[in-house]
Design a protein around this motif. Structure first.
Motif, PDB file in Angstrom:
ATOM      1  N   VAL A  12       0.685  -1.183  -0.156  1.00 34.15           N
ATOM      2  CA  VAL A  12       0.003  -0.026  -0.021  1.00 34.15           C
ATOM      3  C   VAL A  12       1.007   1.266  -0.028  1.00 34.15           C
ATOM      4  O   VAL A  12       0.634   2.349  -0.761  1.00 34.15           O
ATOM      5  CB  VAL A  12      -0.967  -0.184   1.230  1.00 34.15           C
ATOM      6  CG1 VAL A  12      -1.430   1.240   1.523  1.00 34.15           C
ATOM      7  CG2 VAL A  12      -2.041  -1.136   1.007  1.00 34.15           C
ATOM      8  N   SER A  13       2.052   1.206   0.773  1.00 32.56           N
ATOM      9  CA  SER A  13       2.717   2.344   0.929  1.00 32.56           C
ATOM     10  C   SER A  13       3.965   2.684  -0.164  1.00 32.56           C
ATOM     11  O   SER A  13       4.434   3.683  -0.010  1.00 32.56           O
ATOM     12  CB  SER A  13       3.372   2.501   2.360  1.00 32.56           C
ATOM     13  OG  SER A  13       4.102   1.549   2.663  1.00 32.56           O
ATOM     14  N   HIS A  14       4.185   1.692  -0.737  1.00 33.12           N
ATOM     15  CA  HIS A  14       5.219   1.864  -1.611  1.00 33.12           C
ATOM     16  C   HIS A  14       5.292   2.886  -2.777  1.00 33.12           C
ATOM     17  O   HIS A  14       6.390   3.515  -2.571  1.00 33.12           O
ATOM     18  CB  HIS A  14       5.617   0.420  -2.375  1.00 33.12           C
ATOM     19  CG  HIS A  14       7.001   0.321  -3.042  1.00 33.12           C
ATOM     20  ND1 HIS A  14       7.796  -0.134  -2.277  1.00 33.12           N
ATOM     21  CD2 HIS A  14       7.350   0.203  -4.205  1.00 33.12           C
ATOM     22  CE1 HIS A  14       9.099  -0.178  -3.142  1.00 33.12           C
ATOM     23  NE2 HIS A  14       8.653   0.059  -4.344  1.00 33.12           N
ATOM     24  N   PRO A  15       4.497   3.237  -3.432  1.00 33.76           N
ATOM     25  CA  PRO A  15       4.411   4.345  -4.468  1.00 33.76           C
ATOM     26  C   PRO A  15       4.725   5.505  -3.491  1.00 33.76           C
ATOM     27  O   PRO A  15       5.837   6.238  -4.094  1.00 33.76           O
ATOM     28  CB  PRO A  15       3.236   4.202  -5.028  1.00 33.76           C
ATOM     29  CG  PRO A  15       2.668   2.977  -5.106  1.00 33.76           C
ATOM     30  CD  PRO A  15       3.082   2.499  -3.658  1.00 33.76           C
ATOM     31  N   ALA A  16       4.121   5.945  -2.601  1.00 33.97           N
ATOM     32  CA  ALA A  16       4.487   7.352  -1.930  1.00 33.97           C
ATOM     33  C   ALA A  16       5.980   7.103  -1.242  1.00 33.97           C
ATOM     34  O   ALA A  16       6.510   8.334  -1.291  1.00 33.97           O
ATOM     35  CB  ALA A  16       3.355   7.429  -0.749  1.00 33.97           C
ATOM     36  N   ASP A  17       6.363   5.846  -0.910  1.00 36.82           N
ATOM     37  CA  ASP A  17       7.633   5.802  -0.198  1.00 36.82           C
ATOM     38  C   ASP A  17       8.880   6.246  -1.319  1.00 36.82           C
ATOM     39  O   ASP A  17       9.596   6.949  -1.129  1.00 36.82           O
ATOM     40  CB  ASP A  17       8.005   4.622   0.092  1.00 36.82           C
ATOM     41  CG  ASP A  17       9.401   4.115   0.840  1.00 36.82           C
ATOM     42  OD1 ASP A  17       9.579   4.754   1.807  1.00 36.82           O
ATOM     43  OD2 ASP A  17      10.131   3.787  -0.022  1.00 36.82           O
ATOM     44  N   SER A  18       8.463   5.665  -2.629  1.00 39.91           N
ATOM     45  CA  SER A  18       9.402   6.156  -3.745  1.00 39.91           C
ATOM     46  C   SER A  18       9.504   7.723  -3.878  1.00 39.91           C
ATOM     47  O   SER A  18      10.474   8.183  -4.036  1.00 39.91           O
ATOM     48  CB  SER A  18       8.924   5.441  -5.061  1.00 39.91           C
ATOM     49  OG  SER A  18       8.863   4.066  -4.871  1.00 39.91           O
ATOM     50  N   VAL A  19       8.326   8.475  -3.739  1.00 39.40           N
ATOM     51  CA  VAL A  19       8.306   9.740  -4.134  1.00 39.40           C
ATOM     52  C   VAL A  19       8.879  10.488  -2.908  1.00 39.40           C
ATOM     53  O   VAL A  19       9.639  11.639  -3.047  1.00 39.40           O
ATOM     54  CB  VAL A  19       6.737  10.249  -4.169  1.00 39.40           C
ATOM     55  CG1 VAL A  19       6.781  11.673  -4.316  1.00 39.40           C
ATOM     56  CG2 VAL A  19       6.041   9.630  -5.240  1.00 39.40           C
ATOM     57  N   VAL A  20       8.683   9.926  -1.705  1.00 37.29           N
ATOM     58  CA  VAL A  20       9.316  10.744  -0.561  1.00 37.29           C
ATOM     59  C   VAL A  20      11.088  10.532  -0.637  1.00 37.29           C
ATOM     60  O   VAL A  20      11.629  11.575  -0.303  1.00 37.29           O
ATOM     61  CB  VAL A  20       8.892  10.169   0.862  1.00 37.29           C
ATOM     62  CG1 VAL A  20       9.706  10.669   1.914  1.00 37.29           C
ATOM     63  CG2 VAL A  20       7.318  10.373   0.988  1.00 37.29           C
ATOM     64  N   SER A  21      11.509   9.472  -1.084  1.00 41.12           N
ATOM     65  CA  SER A  21      12.841   9.332  -1.130  1.00 41.12           C
ATOM     66  C   SER A  21      13.463  10.312  -2.039  1.00 41.12           C
ATOM     67  O   SER A  21      14.581  10.854  -1.833  1.00 41.12           O
ATOM     68  CB  SER A  21      13.266   7.606  -1.619  1.00 41.12           C
ATOM     69  OG  SER A  21      12.747   6.993  -0.451  1.00 41.12           O
TER      70      SER A  21
END
Length: 297
Positions: free
Chosen positions: A215-224
């Protein structure tokens, strides 16, 4: 006197920039050509930075996620009781999944405010070669360059990543524990020993962690990427990464988040056992609701 030109140095291999020294898979996506996966990332980091490279950025990681975890679990208990009282006993049972989702989302909102400064410093240390090596170096430099905004510009993307993550984490955990005791464990929770109950906690935590990672992986990519680049916005980063880009590194994240989530729940439950804190059993239908639905005479 004739000056001599300096002797030409023999050509050697071109030096690579310092690797983003992190064992966390999401940060390896900063250079996907160089870090092709979790095992390759370990190998490259060890070769270029040694064992110390794996621990780079440990201070903001430890402080930030300790603060976040304290707020997350603490506020979840508070909001869960608060919303349960607002709904009433019967509705709290009927709408328990929504209750878990609302309580965890509320808790994570405040937890991310505590996490954001440390997350921003961690990403700078790990993904910008030569920027800083420690939190003590990074924090003043960030404040001098961008002011307080440097520490909180990633809070909105953090909410995008962490709130769905935490909602899945708590709701999935609660319902998985309920299902395990109902369909898998051969005896009621009250008859299980404390170690048996902790095993159920660990298994439910790992299952919840797998769904959290997805669930959180796409947003994690953006944050990084966002914390690494000045002047970027979440929408621009998302557009540049594209659909395939935001899902890179998912397998590694599932392994990491699944294990960490299981350990978090195991430690949290163990602390409750050790200090003899209340550990409510899985919810059961209230007697008043059973009568209304005709389950009892």
């Amino acid at each position: 006197m004739v000056s001599r030109a300096p002797a030409a140095t023999p050509p050697g291999p071109r030096a690579h920039p310092v690797a983003p020294a992190s064992w966390q898979p999401p940060l390896w996506k900063v250079d996907p050509q160089k870090y092709k996966g979790i095992f390759n990332g370990f190998s490259v980091t060890l070769k270029e930075d040694g064992v110390r490279g794996l621990a780079k950025g440990w201070a903001p990681t430890f402080i930030g996620y300790s603060m976040q975890g304290l707020c997350k679990f603490g506020f979840y208990e508070v909001f869960k009781v608060l919303y349960s009282n607002m709904l009433g006993e019967e509705n709290a049972y009927l709408w328990r999944t929504s209750l878990y989702l609302a309580a965890s989302a509320s808790a994570e909102f405040f937890a991310d405010i505590a996490l954001a400064p440390m997350e921003a410093a961690k990403v700078r240390i790990q993904t910008q070669p030569g920027y800083a090596n420690t939190l003590r170096d990074a924090a003043p430099k960030m404040y001098k360059e961008e002011g307080i905004k440097a520490f909180y510009k990633g809070v909105a993307p953090l909410w995008m990543r962490q709130i769905p993550y935490t909602m899945m984490k708590f709701a999935c955990f609660e319902r998985t524990v309920e299902a395990l005791y109902k369909f898998v464990v051969p005896k009621p929770r009250s008859e299980c020993s404390k170690p048996e109950q902790l095993v159920v906690t660990f298994v439910a935590g790992y299952i919840a962690g797998v769904f959290c990672a997805i669930v959180s992986h796409p947003a994690d990519s953006v944050v990084s990427v966002l914390n690494k680049e000045k002047g970027s916005s979440a929408s621009l980063v998302l557009q540049r990464l594209g659909f395939r880009g935001v899902w890179k590194g998912l397998f590694a994240r599932i392994i990491m988040i699944g294990t960490l989530t299981a350990l978090q729940w195991f430690i949290y439950d163990s602390v409750k056992v050790y200090f003899r804190l209340p550990r409510p059993p899985p919810p059961e239908m209230p007697e008043s609701l059973k009568k209304k639905l005709g389950y009892t005479e």
